[in-house]
Design a protein around this motif. Sequence first.
Motif, PDB file in Angstrom:
ATOM      1  N   ALA A 113      31.665   7.198  61.827  1.00  0.00           N
ATOM      2  CA  ALA A 113      32.961   7.460  60.823  1.00  0.00           C
ATOM      3  C   ALA A 113      34.147   6.350  60.993  1.00  0.00           C
ATOM      4  N   ILE A 114      34.195   6.069  62.246  1.00  0.00           N
ATOM      5  CA  ILE A 114      35.306   4.885  62.401  1.00  0.00           C
ATOM      6  C   ILE A 114      34.932   3.593  61.993  1.00  0.00           C
ATOM      7  N   VAL A 150      31.298  10.681  65.092  1.00  0.00           N
ATOM      8  CA  VAL A 150      32.761  10.069  65.194  1.00  0.00           C
ATOM      9  C   VAL A 150      32.823   8.568  65.430  1.00  0.00           C
ATOM     10  N   ALA A 151      31.794   8.051  65.936  1.00  0.00           N
ATOM     11  CA  ALA A 151      31.795   6.405  66.005  1.00  0.00           C
ATOM     12  C   ALA A 151      31.261   5.894  64.594  1.00  0.00           C
ATOM     13  N   MET A 176      29.584  13.236  68.638  1.00  0.00           N
ATOM     14  CA  MET A 176      30.219  11.958  69.364  1.00  0.00           C
ATOM     15  C   MET A 176      29.688  10.664  68.581  1.00  0.00           C
TER      16      MET A 176
END
Length: 130
Positions: A7-8, A4-5, A1
């Motif tokens: 990468a965003i 993902v944060a 998780m």
Amino acid sequence: MRFVAIAIVLSFPVVDLAATARLARYTDVSIWAWLAGGLVAGVVLLFSERLAFRARTVAAMHGEASMLRGMLDSGRKVIAGLLFLLPGVVSDLLGLGLLMLPINVGRGFGSASALRAGGGAIDADWRRVE
């Protein structure tokens, strides 16, 4: 998780620059003009907010203005200025949207000096009963 944060957050400037390049090609305005315009707007906004924040803080210390209202308004303008400094049109639009929020419009909550001046007093007739 966590990844993902990350990468965003890291992909936002890339997507923002791609949108700026597309807009520059669509409007026949140089991409450097779009980037420089946002940069100049961010620097001017942050510089003017630095001076206004000092004045608001002094007014709050003297009891002439609400400290919470000043901090909320200053924080909103600083975040918008930082969004203008990010390269790209999408971040500039987010900064404009933040500046256009109807926060701190209208009359304040009232202050001690307004009450002393009669701005918040209730006007009425009275008589003394002995």
